[in-house]
Design an enzyme around this catalytic site. Structure first.
Site, PDB file in Angstrom:
ATOM      1  CB  THR A  11      -0.912   0.015   1.248  1.00 44.11           C
ATOM      2  OG1 THR A  11      -0.070  -0.087   2.412  1.00 44.11           O
ATOM      3  CG2 THR A  11      -1.893  -1.155   1.217  1.00 44.11           C
ATOM      4  CG  MET A  37       4.242   6.964  -2.224  1.00 44.36           C
ATOM      5  SD  MET A  37       5.174   8.513  -2.300  1.00 44.36           S
ATOM      6  CE  MET A  37       4.655   9.088  -3.909  1.00 44.36           C
ATOM      7  CB  VAL A  38       8.227   1.704  -3.508  1.00 42.49           C
ATOM      8  CG1 VAL A  38       8.968   0.623  -4.304  1.00 42.49           C
ATOM      9  CG2 VAL A  38       9.084   2.968  -3.425  1.00 42.49           C
ATOM     10  CE  LYS A  76      -1.608   2.788   9.058  1.00 43.42           C
ATOM     11  NZ  LYS A  76      -0.857   2.341   7.968  1.00 43.42           N
ATOM     12  CB  CYS A 125      16.247   5.626  -5.876  1.00 51.10           C
ATOM     13  SG  CYS A 125      16.124   6.581  -4.384  1.00 51.10           S
ATOM     14  N   GLY A 149      10.968  10.373  -2.915  1.00 46.94           N
ATOM     15  CA  GLY A 149      11.918   9.477  -2.232  1.00 46.94           C
ATOM     16  C   GLY A 149      11.659   9.411  -0.742  1.00 46.94           C
ATOM     17  CG  HIS A 190      16.215  10.811  -6.926  1.00 50.00           C
ATOM     18  ND1 HIS A 190      15.169  11.485  -6.327  1.00 50.00           N
ATOM     19  CD2 HIS A 190      16.478   9.750  -6.116  1.00 50.00           C
ATOM     20  CE1 HIS A 190      14.828  10.860  -5.209  1.00 50.00           C
ATOM     21  NE2 HIS A 190      15.592   9.800  -5.054  1.00 50.00           N
TER      22      HIS A 190
HETATM   23  C1  2RA Z   1      15.325   9.132  -0.731  1.00 55.50           C
HETATM   24  N1  2RA Z   1      16.771   7.463  -1.732  1.00 55.50           N
HETATM   25  O1  2RA Z   1      15.235   9.642  -1.854  1.00 55.50           O
HETATM   26  C2  2RA Z   1      16.001   7.788  -0.543  1.00 55.50           C
HETATM   27  C3  2RA Z   1      15.032   6.719  -0.157  1.00 55.50           C
HETATM   28  N2  2RA Z   1      14.082   6.458  -1.154  1.00 55.50           N
HETATM   29  O2  2RA Z   1      14.857   9.644   0.292  1.00 55.50           O
END
Ligand code: 2RA
Length: 329
Positions: A9, A11-12, A37, A126, A157, A234
């Protein structure tokens, strides 16, 4: 194949479910797993409805594969329990990445190191994944001595709480804070907590994970990780010092022929990667490729990728696809 998605549930987790369907992964039974939950909540997947279950129920169902994106402690506590019943775990958290007995995998670089014995496989951070996707072929050709990277990281992230903070700040609403400061119209020079050496965990992941994935501790890496108010992915400014000289056109050609990398590099047409266009795509985009004129054998470039896809869910599922294709599960 029974596949558990732990953190279904989040985001990833949601992107993972989307990709399992998009890529026609051979799921015969989905086991969505989340915190107590959420148990009982219905998840729609490929036209069928599945009830979210708890972790012990999922272990008892003995899935062939369990994909984790549920935080480090849950991975530390539960990945071994899945492995004990024969499940292969692919974990998105940082829990197992630097464990010397666990593989840290970007399929295009080191999937060939995987064996049937690998029951807990770590998915890299990531910001590391998108960088090493570009570094690896260039290291093979020219030998990398040192990397200086500055990241400009999406709020996704951090998660839902950060996205909500930005939305609240847009609307002028004071709500729950994911960050110690406003993120709207700001850049926060802190991703994750600080370590003893004054660097953040995020910055040290770029150092340590790069050396492990590329299997070369001689590669010197230093990083600065910044959080900015974007959601598409990113971005990274990367300066690479090679042991040998290079030709910029040859660099572009090498990267153009690297699976999973797309070169977007033409200043005459203002062609370069941007997170708004990388959003929702699985490739790593590279541009602004240019010689660093301040010292020999050194190159600058700009690397962008969707941190929820190639930076997390896509890479994880590509590992699962490799395991299936090579009869390792
Ligand atoms: C961030 N790479 O972007 C880390 C965890 N997803 O916060």
């Amino acid at each position: 194949m029974k596949v558990a998605v732990v953190g279904a549930t989040g985001m990833v987790g949601e992107v993972m479910l989307q990709l399992l369907a998009e890529r026609n992964f051979p799921v015969t039974e989905l086991i969505p797993v989340a915190s107590e939950k959420s148990v009982g909540k219905q998840i729609e997947f490929m036209g069928k409805s599945y009830a979210v279950v708890g972790l012990q129920t999922a272990v008892d169902l003995k899935p062939e594969i369990a994909i984790f994106s549920a935080g480090g402690q849950t991975s530390l506590d539960w990945a071994p329990k899945f492995a004990e019943v024969g499940t292969t775990v692919i974990d998105n958290s940082s829990a197992w990445r630097m464990d010397p007995t666990k593989k840290l995998v970007v399929p295009e670089i080191n999937a060939s190191t995987l064996t049937k014995e690998d029951k807990i496989i770590a998915n890299p951070n990531c910001s590391t994944i998108q960088m090493v996707m570009v570094l690896a072929p260039l290291h093979q050709k020219y030998g990398i001595k040192r990397v200086v990277v500055s990241t400009y990281q999406s709020i996704t992230g951090t998660g839902v709480k950060a996205v909500k903070q930005l939305e609240n700040e847009y609307a002028g609403i004071q709500g729950e804070m994911a960050y110690p400061y406003p993120i709207h119209r700001n850049a926060i020079p802190q991703c994750d907590v600080f370590e003893e050496n004054g660097y953040t965990k995020e910055e040290m992941k770029l150092v340590r994970e790069t050396q492990k994935i590329m299997n070369d501790k001689t590669i010197a890496v230093t990083a600065t990780a910044i959080r900015i108010p974007v959601v598409g992915g990113h971005s990274e400014s990367v300066n690479i010092q090679f042991a040998n000289d290079f030709d910029v056109t040859e660099v572009r050609t090498i990267l153009h022929h690297t699976p999973g990398v797309v070169v977007q590099d033409n200043i005459d047409t203002k062609t370069y990667p941007m997170p708004i266009y990388a959003h929702g795509k699985d490739d790593v985009f590279v541009g602004r490729i240019r010689r660093d004129e301040s010292q020999p054998n050194t190159l600058n470039m700009w690397i962008v990728a969707d941190n929820l896809r190639k930076g997390a869910a896509t890479n994880t599922i590509q590992i699962a696809e490799y395991l299936v294709a090579n009869n390792l599960v």
